[in-house]
Enzyme design. Structure first.
Site, PDB file in Angstrom:
ATOM      1  N   LYS A  33       0.847  -1.201   0.000  1.00  0.00           N
ATOM      2  CA  LYS A  33       0.000   0.000   0.000  1.00  0.00           C
ATOM      3  C   LYS A  33       0.886   1.256   0.000  1.00  0.00           C
ATOM      4  O   LYS A  33       2.079   1.183   0.332  1.00  0.00           O
ATOM      5  CB  LYS A  33      -0.890  -0.015   1.242  1.00  0.00           C
ATOM      6  N   TYR A 268      14.805  30.630   6.012  1.00  0.00           N
ATOM      7  CA  TYR A 268      13.685  31.431   6.513  1.00  0.00           C
ATOM      8  C   TYR A 268      13.716  31.581   8.031  1.00  0.00           C
ATOM      9  O   TYR A 268      13.947  30.613   8.756  1.00  0.00           O
ATOM     10  CB  TYR A 268      12.363  30.777   6.118  1.00  0.00           C
TER      11      TYR A 268
HETATM   12  C1  LIG Z   1      -0.292  -1.469   6.871  1.00  0.00           C
HETATM   13  C2  LIG Z   1      -0.916  -2.717   7.326  1.00  0.00           C
HETATM   14  C3  LIG Z   1      -0.143  -3.873   7.524  1.00  0.00           C
HETATM   15  C4  LIG Z   1       1.361  -3.862   7.493  1.00  0.00           C
HETATM   16  O1  LIG Z   1       1.856  -3.323   8.712  1.00  0.00           O
HETATM   17  P1  LIG Z   1       3.424  -3.357   9.025  1.00  0.00           P
HETATM   18  O2  LIG Z   1       3.514  -3.013  10.456  1.00  0.00           O
HETATM   19  O3  LIG Z   1       4.052  -2.335   8.130  1.00  0.00           O
HETATM   20  O4  LIG Z   1       3.885  -4.730   8.715  1.00  0.00           O
HETATM   21  C5  LIG Z   1      -0.789  -5.050   7.835  1.00  0.00           C
HETATM   22  N1  LIG Z   1      -2.145  -5.102   7.921  1.00  0.00           N
HETATM   23  C6  LIG Z   1      -2.912  -4.010   7.756  1.00  0.00           C
HETATM   24  C7  LIG Z   1      -4.376  -4.117   7.909  1.00  0.00           C
HETATM   25  C8  LIG Z   1      -2.338  -2.784   7.463  1.00  0.00           C
HETATM   26  O5  LIG Z   1      -3.103  -1.703   7.313  1.00  0.00           O
END
Ligand SMILES: *Cc1c(COP(=O)(O)O)cnc(C)c1O
Length: 384
Positions: A33, A268
Site C-alpha cells: 500500500k 527562513y
Molecule cells: C499497513 C498494514 C499492515 C502492514 O503493517 P506493518 O507493520 O508495516 O507490517 C498489515 N495489515 C494491515 C491491515 C495494514 O493496514
C-alpha cells in the site's frame, strides 16, 4: 542528479526470505500500500513475489487494480484490499479477481451488487474487530455477518477466502491488548467455522507480530515495514537483529557551496546564524519532497565523510548544511539516509530526530523524487 531514492530490490528480496524463514508454513503477504511505503509498488511487489511472497496487500481497491494492470495476474498473486470506501470500484475489483475485505453487512451488500453487475463470484475476507477499534466487525455483529456471508457462499455468489483482524499494540511486546486480541480472534474463528465457513487463510500478524509473536502467524502474515528492511520495534532491536536490511537510500547532489561571513542568517526566519566564517552547502530537497519541516535544525545527513545536521529551516525545495571549515563541491553527494553501513544515518535516525516513526519517513518521500532500482533481476540466494 538533483535527488533520488535508490531502491535495492536485492535487499527487499533478502528481507522477504528472512521473514519466510520465520513464518514456516504460514505464507507471506507483501504489503505494498501507499506505493510500497514510498518504495514503488510494482517493482517491490514483483521482487517480493520472486522471493516467495504469495499474496499482495493494499489499502485501497485502486492500488490493487494498479497491480493487476501492471500484469500481476491472479495465478501470480492473490491481492487483498482492505480499505472500504463508499462508491469504490467494487465491480472492477470483482472483475479483476481481487480479494475484498468486508467489515459489515452493508459492505457485503455492495459486494453482492458488484457480483450481480459482473456476473462473477467475489472473493471476500471477513474482518473482525478484535480490539483495534478501527475497521472490522464488533463481536456482537460478527455472527450475523458470518451467517450472511455463508448464505451468499452457499448460493455461489462469493467465496469467503479469508478471516482476519489487525493488532493495535503488536509493537509493544507484552502489552495486554496483544493476548486479548489473539483470544478474541480465536473466538471469531470458532464462530465462523461453526457457521460452516472454511477459509483458505486466517491472518492476523503485521510486521511486529511476525517478528515477535509466532503464535499469531496462522496461515499468512501481512508484512509491510519489515520487508522494506526497517525495524517495527526499534526499542527491541534494529533491522540487523532480525536479519533485515534497509531498502531505500535517499540522496541528493549539492546545488551550491559558498563561503559566508560569521553572523549570517541561514534560511527562513534566521533560526540558524553562522558562528564564524564558514562554508554553507545547499541540498536541493525540501518538504515538497517529503523531508519533514520538523527536521529544521535536527535532521541528520552524511556529507564528505561526516555526520552533519540541517542548519536552519527546511524549505519547500531546499535546505542548508553548515560545513564549518570542510571543503565540498557542487554535485557532491549528501546521503540523508540509507542502510547505515557506510556511516550514513538511517530512516530510524530521521524518525527519532523528528519525533515520528520510520514508517512515515519513507512513506512520505514525494513523487518529485525519482526512484532508481538496483538489482531488479531475480537472484538465487544471497543478497546480490
Ligand atoms: C499497513 C498494514 C499492515 C502492514 O503493517 P506493518 O507493520 O508495516 O507490517 C498489515 N495489515 C494491515 C491491515 C495494514 O493496514
Amino acid at each position: 542528479m538533483r535527488a533520488e531514492a535508490v531502491i535495492d530490490l536485492a535487499a527487499l528480496r533478502g528481507n522477504v526470505r528472512a521473514l519466510r524463514a520465520r513464518t514456516g508454513s504460514a505464507g507471506v503477504m507483501s504489503v505494498v500500500k501507499a506505493d510500497a511505503y514510498g518504495h514503488g509498488a510494482v517493482p517491490c511487489a514483483l521482487a517480493a513475489l520472486d522471493a516467495g511472497a504469495t499474496w499482495l496487500g493494499t489499502a485501497t481497491p485502486e492500488e490493487a487494480l494498479a497491480l493487476r494492470a501492471a500484469g500481476i495476474t491472479p495465478d501470480r498473486a492473490r491481492v487483498l484490499c482492505w480499505l472500504w470506501t463508499p462508491a469504490g470500484p467494487w465491480a472492477q475489483a470483482v472483475a479483476a479477481d481481487l480479494d475484498i475485505s468486508v467489515s459489515g453487512e452493508w459492505a457485503l451488500r455492495h459486494v453482492l451488487d458488484a457480483v450481480r453487475a459482473t456476473g462473477r463470484p467475489a472473493r471476500i475476507h471477513l474482518k473482525a474487530d478484535t480490539g483495534l477499534g478501527r475497521n472490522g466487525a464488533q463481536p456482537h455483529d460478527w455472527p450475523d455477518l458470518v451467517a450472511a456471508a455463508r448464505a451468499a457462499e452457499a448460493e455461489g455468489l462469493l467465496t469467503v477466502a479469508g478471516l482476519w483482524s489487525h493488532f493495535a499494540c503488536a509493537d509493544e511486546p507484552g502489552h495486554p491488548a496483544n493476548a486479548a486480541q489473539l483470544t478474541a480472534f480465536r473466538q471469531a474463528l470458532v464462530v465462523a467455522e461453526a457457521a460452516g465457513l472454511r477459509p483458505e487463510v486466517r491472518h492476523l500478524a503485521n510486521s511486529p507480530a511476525t517478528l515477535l509473536m509466532p503464535e499469531t502467524h496462522f496461515d499468512l502474515v501481512r508484512a509491510g515495514l519489515a520487508q522494506y528492511g526497517l525495524s517495527p520495534v526499534p526499542e527491541v532491536g534494529g533491522p540487523e537483529e532480525f536479519g533485515l536490511r534497509p531498502v531505500m537510500t535517499l540522496q541528493a547532489g549539492l546545488a551550491q557551496v559558498k563561503r559566508v561571513p560569521g553572523g549570517h542568517g541561514v534560511s527562513y526566519g534566521h533560526s540558524y546564524v553562522t558562528q564564524g566564517e564558514t562554508t554553507l552547502a545547499l541540498v536541493p530537497m525540501g518538504y515538497a519532497d517529503g523531508i519533514p519541516r520538523h527536521a529544521s535544525g535536527r535532521g541528520p545527513l552524511w556529507l564528505g565523510g561526516k555526520w552533519r545536521t540541517v542548519a536552519g529551516r527546511v524549505a519547500m525545495d531546499q535546505f542548508v548544511v553548515d560545513l564549518g571549515g570542510d571543503p565540498a563541491e557542487v554535485g557532491d553527494l549528501a546521503v540523508l539516509f540509507g542502510p547505515g553501513d557506510r556511516g550514513e544515518p538511517t530512516a530510524e535516525d530521521w524518525a527519532r530526530a523528528t519525533g515520528t516513526i520510520s514508517y512515515e519517513i519513507v512513506t512520505r518521500i514525494g513523487a518529485r523524487v525519482p526512484r532508481r532500482y538496483l538489482n531488479a533481476g531475480p537472484d538465487h540466494g544471497g543478497r546480490g
